[in-house]
Design an enzyme around this catalytic site. Structure first.
Site, PDB file in Angstrom:
ATOM      1  N   GLU A   1      10.260   7.959 -16.851  1.00 24.37           N
ATOM      2  CA  GLU A   1       8.942   8.567 -17.106  1.00 24.37           C
ATOM      3  C   GLU A   1       8.446   8.226 -18.514  1.00 24.37           C
ATOM      4  O   GLU A   1       7.288   7.873 -18.718  1.00 24.37           O
ATOM      5  CB  GLU A   1       9.018  10.091 -16.955  1.00 24.37           C
ATOM      6  CG  GLU A   1       9.214  10.562 -15.539  1.00 24.37           C
ATOM      7  CD  GLU A   1       9.415  12.071 -15.491  1.00 24.37           C
ATOM      8  OE1 GLU A   1       8.455  12.769 -15.164  1.00 24.37           O
ATOM      9  OE2 GLU A   1      10.528  12.542 -15.796  1.00 24.37           O
TER      10      GLU A   1
ATOM     11  N   SER B   1      15.600  20.990 -16.609  1.00 22.39           N
ATOM     12  CA  SER B   1      14.413  21.792 -16.881  1.00 22.39           C
ATOM     13  C   SER B   1      14.845  23.067 -17.584  1.00 22.39           C
ATOM     14  O   SER B   1      15.914  23.608 -17.314  1.00 22.39           O
ATOM     15  CB  SER B   1      13.716  22.129 -15.564  1.00 22.39           C
ATOM     16  OG  SER B   1      12.907  23.270 -15.724  1.00 22.39           O
TER      17      SER B   1
ATOM     18  N   HIS C   1       0.833  -1.224   0.000  1.00 19.22           N
ATOM     19  CA  HIS C   1       0.000   0.000   0.000  1.00 19.22           C
ATOM     20  C   HIS C   1       0.860   1.263   0.000  1.00 19.22           C
ATOM     21  O   HIS C   1       0.437   2.305   0.482  1.00 19.22           O
ATOM     22  CB  HIS C   1      -0.945   0.037   1.209  1.00 19.22           C
ATOM     23  CG  HIS C   1      -1.697  -1.233   1.440  1.00 19.22           C
ATOM     24  ND1 HIS C   1      -2.954  -1.463   0.927  1.00 19.22           N
ATOM     25  CD2 HIS C   1      -1.347  -2.365   2.094  1.00 19.22           C
ATOM     26  CE1 HIS C   1      -3.357  -2.680   1.285  1.00 19.22           C
ATOM     27  NE2 HIS C   1      -2.393  -3.255   1.982  1.00 19.22           N
TER      28      HIS C   1
ATOM     29  N   LYS D   1      16.843  21.521 -11.421  1.00 17.14           N
ATOM     30  CA  LYS D   1      16.183  20.235 -11.668  1.00 17.14           C
ATOM     31  C   LYS D   1      17.063  19.198 -12.358  1.00 17.14           C
ATOM     32  O   LYS D   1      17.842  19.501 -13.241  1.00 17.14           O
ATOM     33  CB  LYS D   1      14.929  20.445 -12.549  1.00 17.14           C
ATOM     34  CG  LYS D   1      13.802  21.185 -11.876  1.00 17.14           C
ATOM     35  CD  LYS D   1      13.150  20.431 -10.737  1.00 17.14           C
ATOM     36  CE  LYS D   1      12.412  19.194 -11.184  1.00 17.14           C
ATOM     37  NZ  LYS D   1      11.182  19.523 -11.907  1.00 17.14           N
TER      38      LYS D   1
END
Ligand code: ARG
Length: 466
Positions: free
Chosen positions: A296, A283, A162, A289
């Site tokens: 992804e 970024s 979970h 970043k």
């Protein structure tokens, strides 16, 4: 000028007028099925050799066909072959070029064959190769996991259910979980390969042929294990394509789960892993970043593969026997699935080789969250407390820890005894993370003994043993 008629097509005999340009554009598949040219040519050569053996071609005709097909293949290899949309597909582009080159002998090649069994052949040959390629790529990914499991053997981390810290595990155990998952993907592909490895050619349009062919001969030449049993089934069957893409889908689902974990683990919140700079991107606005774009994108691409599977399944639903032109729509989803899963597996294998674990952070994460609570319950069970009762006792101890802001292993024996009198000093062995992990020696468990065995076996399987 002579009026253009349909007779310029290989199938044009019965047509009184030329095909409309819009129809040619709409029905053509050459812009994607040209990718099958090597398989189409290999199939034609095997077919021609069999026709010659059966007395349907002379030796000279066979020789001319083989030389002609090789020259065409060479031209295509070099990018010197002009694919024509008005010739629809790869089969007719090659056949027409052959007739143009060698004359009447070329026109005999299509005896006892139809494009319906020909395309089934090309696709099966292509997918058989893709099964082998994907198996290799899966093995590369699996090897990367074995390397990580060996490198980090002994390091601990929280295991989750979970998405909550559940029980401590070895990092290697987590890595070998993926080794298993991708191992099943490999087995599935090998199984799919076995089932598709039957020659469709010789089913002709769908009813077989009256010409004296020898399908076994062609099957042997092309490395098939045998021939398909029913010509009608064969010309309308794409089960093998669906099965193949569903194997791809399952592998990509595994990739997406792995990607999700890598995205989470590389976040500042987790900070469990570092992905090498050359495998991340920045970024355009936020200078600080470092983004995990590869996992992804892999996660995102799963949707494409699932989409291809859906396209194929929907394509086949309700399709009457045997061949229908709908089947031409099978190739783009198949190709896209192949391309997507190949690219994702290859880059993932590379990324895993550029991954390092922040083992101190991972270990730290096992120090909090009452992660050895189950071990305390098991400890009570060994002292003859029924498990349900033990669960309640430990639950109350955890509640006490939450209220007082401490961990289970920070309670004194006397404090612990207030929850159950059977608790003694030896309890700290099971309350420690290492004690917890090493107690889990059940088959398939995370105990170091079991993980070591699993790792040895994995290395042996992958030919990586020293
Ligand atoms: N391009 C076709 C396909 O991919 C080949 C078979 C065409 N057969 C036919 N009778 N039109 O399915």
């Amino acid at each position: 000028m002579q009026k253009k008629t349909g007779s310029e097509k290989l199938w044009g005999g019965r047509f009184a007028e030329a095909t409309a340009g819009s129809v040619e554009a709409f029905t053509a598949s050459i812009h994607y099925d040209s990718r099958l040219y090597k398989y189409d040519i290999a199939g034609s050569k095997a077919h021609a050799a069999m026709l010659a053996d059966q007395g349907l071609l002379t030796k000279d005709e066979l020789a001319a066909i083989v030389v002609g097909l090789s020259a065409i293949e060479n031209d295509i290899d070099l990018g010197a072959f002009e694919f024509k949309r008005e010739l629809e597909d790869i089969h007719m582009n090659i056949e027409k070029a052959l007739v143009d080159r060698i004359g009447p002998a070329g026109a005999k090649l299509h005896s006892a064959r139809s494009r319906n069994d020909q395309i089934a052949l090309d696709l099966k040959l292509y997918l058989r190769d893709q099964c082998d390629r994907l198996v290799q790529l899966l093995d590369e990914v699996r090897r990367a996991f074995v390397v990580l499991a060996r490198r980090y053997l002994g390091c601990v981390m929280p295991g989750y259910t979970h998405m909550q810290r559940a029980q401590p595990v070895l990092v290697s155990h987590h890595m070998l979980a993926y080794f298993e998952m991708f191992g099943r993907d490999k087995d599935r592909l090998l199984d799919c390969r076995k089932r598709l490895n039957l020659l469709p050619l010789g089913s002709a349009a769908m009813a077989g042929t009256g010409l004296p062919i020898d399908r076994q001969h062609v099957a042997r030449a092309l490395g098939f294990a045998g021939v398909t049993a029913n010509s009608m089934d064969t010309c309308g069957d794409r089960d093998f394509a669906i099965e193949f893409v569903s194997c791809c889908t399952m592998a990509h689902l595994h990739l997406s789960r792995l990607s999700e974990e890598l995205v989470l683990w590389s976040s500042q919140e987790f900070s469990f892993v570092d992905i090498a700079d050359r495998f991340c991107t920045g970024s355009s606005i936020m200078p600080q970043k470092k983004n995990p774009d590869i996992p992804e994108l892999i996660r995102g691409k799963s949707g494409r593969v699932v989409g291809s599977l859906m396209a194929l399944i929907t394509l086949m639903k309700g399709l009457p026997l045997t061949y229908n032109r709908d089947l031409q729509e099978d190739k783009e989803p198949v190709f896209d699935a192949v391309d997507t899963v190949s690219a994702s597996l290859a880059i993932m294998a590379e990324l895993l080789g550029n991954l390092s674990f922040k083992t101190e952070r991972m270990q730290e994460a096992t120090r909090t969250g009452y992660i050895t609570a189950t071990d305390l319950a098991d400890y009570l069970v060994l002292k003859n407390v029924p498990f349900r009762e033990a669960h309640g006792i430990v639950g109350r101890a955890v509640a006490f820890c939450i209220a007082t802001g401490c961990e289970l292993d920070q309670l004194s024996v006397d404090q612990l005894k207030t929850f159950s009198p059977v608790i003694e000093k030896d309890v700290y062995q099971v309350l420690s993370v290492e004690g917890s992990i090493n107690s889990r020696v059940s088959a398939g468990g995370t105990g170091i003994l079991r993980v070591q065995e699993a790792l040895d076996l994995a290395e042996q399987q992958m030919g990586m043993s020293k």
